[in-house]
Design a protein around this motif. Sequence first.
Motif, short mmCIF file in Angstrom:
data_model
loop_
_atom_site.label_atom_id
_atom_site.label_comp_id
_atom_site.label_asym_id
_atom_site.label_seq_id
_atom_site.Cartn_x
_atom_site.Cartn_y
_atom_site.Cartn_z
N GLY A 147 0.84 -1.14 0.03
CA GLY A 147 0.02 0.10 0.02
C GLY A 147 0.97 1.25 -0.02
N TYR A 148 1.91 1.25 0.69
CA TYR A 148 2.85 2.54 0.78
C TYR A 148 3.40 2.64 -0.48
CZ TYR A 148 2.47 2.56 5.79
OH TYR A 148 2.03 2.88 7.16
N VAL A 149 3.84 1.58 -1.14
CA VAL A 149 4.57 1.66 -2.50
C VAL A 149 3.63 2.22 -3.50
CG1 VAL A 149 5.62 0.22 -4.34
CG2 VAL A 149 6.19 -0.31 -1.94
N TYR A 150 2.40 1.72 -3.28
CA TYR A 150 1.37 2.09 -4.37
C TYR A 150 1.03 3.71 -3.92
CZ TYR A 150 -3.33 2.80 -6.43
OH TYR A 150 -4.39 3.14 -7.11
N GLN A 151 1.08 4.27 -2.86
CA GLN A 151 0.83 5.56 -2.48
C GLN A 151 2.08 6.32 -2.95
OE1 GLN A 151 -0.11 6.20 1.79
NE2 GLN A 151 0.34 8.38 1.53
N VAL A 152 3.14 5.87 -2.99
CA VAL A 152 4.53 6.60 -3.42
C VAL A 152 4.28 6.80 -4.90
CG1 VAL A 152 6.94 6.58 -3.78
CG2 VAL A 152 6.09 6.05 -1.49
N ARG A 208 -1.27 15.82 4.60
CA ARG A 208 -1.67 16.97 5.42
C ARG A 208 -3.27 16.71 5.86
NH1 ARG A 208 -0.95 23.17 3.89
NH2 ARG A 208 -1.60 24.21 5.95
N GLY A 209 -4.06 16.93 4.68
CA GLY A 209 -5.34 16.64 5.07
C GLY A 209 -5.66 15.31 4.82
N GLU A 210 -5.42 14.64 3.90
CA GLU A 210 -5.17 13.23 3.68
C GLU A 210 -3.92 12.75 3.05
OE1 GLU A 210 -7.51 11.08 4.40
OE2 GLU A 210 -9.23 12.42 4.94
N ASP A 211 -3.90 11.59 2.32
CA ASP A 211 -2.73 11.11 1.92
C ASP A 211 -1.98 12.07 0.74
OD1 ASP A 211 -2.77 8.85 3.60
OD2 ASP A 211 -4.00 7.73 1.86
N ILE A 212 -2.99 12.42 -0.08
CA ILE A 212 -2.41 13.35 -1.25
C ILE A 212 -3.37 14.31 -1.19
CG2 ILE A 212 -1.79 13.39 -3.64
CD1 ILE A 212 -1.36 10.49 -3.61
N ASP A 213 -2.97 15.78 -1.32
CA ASP A 213 -3.73 16.88 -1.34
C ASP A 213 -3.10 17.55 -2.53
OD1 ASP A 213 -4.66 16.08 0.91
OD2 ASP A 213 -4.17 17.83 2.00
N VAL A 214 -4.05 17.87 -3.60
CA VAL A 214 -3.83 18.76 -4.78
C VAL A 214 -4.29 19.99 -4.52
CG1 VAL A 214 -3.84 19.09 -7.04
CG2 VAL A 214 -3.47 16.79 -6.34
N VAL A 215 -3.70 21.08 -4.21
CA VAL A 215 -4.08 22.45 -4.09
C VAL A 215 -3.77 23.44 -5.17
CG1 VAL A 215 -3.79 24.17 -2.16
CG2 VAL A 215 -3.40 21.98 -1.44
N SER A 216 -4.99 24.14 -5.43
CA SER A 216 -4.75 24.89 -6.63
C SER A 216 -5.08 26.39 -5.75
CB SER A 216 -6.24 24.78 -7.45
OG SER A 216 -5.94 23.79 -8.19
N GLU A 217 -4.03 27.28 -6.24
CA GLU A 217 -3.75 28.55 -5.55
C GLU A 217 -4.25 29.67 -6.40
OE1 GLU A 217 0.19 28.71 -4.18
OE2 GLU A 217 -0.07 27.68 -2.36
N ILE A 271 -6.32 29.91 -0.99
CA ILE A 271 -6.62 28.85 -1.70
C ILE A 271 -7.99 28.86 -2.50
CG2 ILE A 271 -6.86 26.32 -1.14
CD1 ILE A 271 -4.85 26.51 1.11
N GLN A 272 -7.64 28.24 -3.77
CA GLN A 272 -8.88 28.41 -4.77
C GLN A 272 -9.79 26.98 -4.36
OE1 GLN A 272 -8.38 28.43 -8.71
NE2 GLN A 272 -10.59 28.78 -9.11
N GLU A 273 -8.97 25.75 -4.44
CA GLU A 273 -9.59 24.43 -4.17
C GLU A 273 -8.55 23.47 -3.55
OE1 GLU A 273 -11.85 21.49 -7.38
OE2 GLU A 273 -9.53 22.19 -7.98
N ARG A 274 -9.08 22.55 -3.01
CA ARG A 274 -8.25 21.53 -2.18
C ARG A 274 -8.78 20.12 -2.39
NH1 ARG A 274 -4.20 20.90 1.76
NH2 ARG A 274 -4.33 23.02 2.12
N LYS A 275 -7.98 19.33 -3.30
CA LYS A 275 -8.70 17.79 -3.72
C LYS A 275 -8.00 16.97 -2.75
CE LYS A 275 -8.76 14.62 -7.54
NZ LYS A 275 -8.39 14.50 -8.82
N LEU A 276 -8.70 16.37 -1.82
CA LEU A 276 -8.14 15.39 -0.93
C LEU A 276 -8.07 13.95 -1.51
CD1 LEU A 276 -9.82 17.01 2.41
CD2 LEU A 276 -7.60 17.33 1.41
N GLN A 277 -7.20 13.24 -1.39
CA GLN A 277 -7.26 11.84 -1.80
C GLN A 277 -6.74 10.83 -0.79
OE1 GLN A 277 -5.26 11.58 -5.84
NE2 GLN A 277 -5.33 13.57 -5.66
N GLN A 278 -7.42 9.85 -0.41
CA GLN A 278 -7.14 8.90 0.44
C GLN A 278 -6.76 7.51 -0.32
OE1 GLN A 278 -5.95 7.25 3.41
NE2 GLN A 278 -7.34 8.63 4.25
N ILE A 279 -5.65 7.03 0.01
CA ILE A 279 -5.11 5.96 -0.79
C ILE A 279 -5.28 4.67 0.06
CG2 ILE A 279 -3.12 4.79 -2.19
CD1 ILE A 279 -4.32 7.86 -3.22
N LYS A 280 -5.98 3.56 -0.53
CA LYS A 280 -5.79 2.25 0.15
C LYS A 280 -5.60 1.03 -0.88
CE LYS A 280 -7.61 3.46 4.17
NZ LYS A 280 -6.41 3.93 5.21
#
Length: 95
Positions: A18-23, A43-52, A58-67
């Motif tokens: 799972g960690y390898v997949y997340q990386v 920060r918020g989740e495993d991966i956050d894509v923040v548009s400024e 901050i205009q938008e924050r896309k939170l992604q949880q990886i499993k």
Amino acid sequence: MSEFMLKRDRDAWATIRGYVYQVDLSIKQWIALEDKQVLELERGEDIDVVSEISKSEIQERKLQQIKHREKKITLRSNEAIEALINFSWKGSFSR
């Protein structure tokens, strides 16, 4: 002496996978970033894509949880139901 047998449910191989997949996914997200986007990890989740808009706004924050799952998941599985409940709960308080 009994034969040594590995128990899959006590082994860390699935967690490490799972960690390898997340990386791998983090690297792909980093490469695909557009102008004015920032990648934040864990920060918020495993991966956050923040548009400024600017450095202070901050205009938008896309939170992604990886499993990584070994078995198939359906909308009726406990994991999917929990994810939907959490999504609905978080979404109702974000406005």
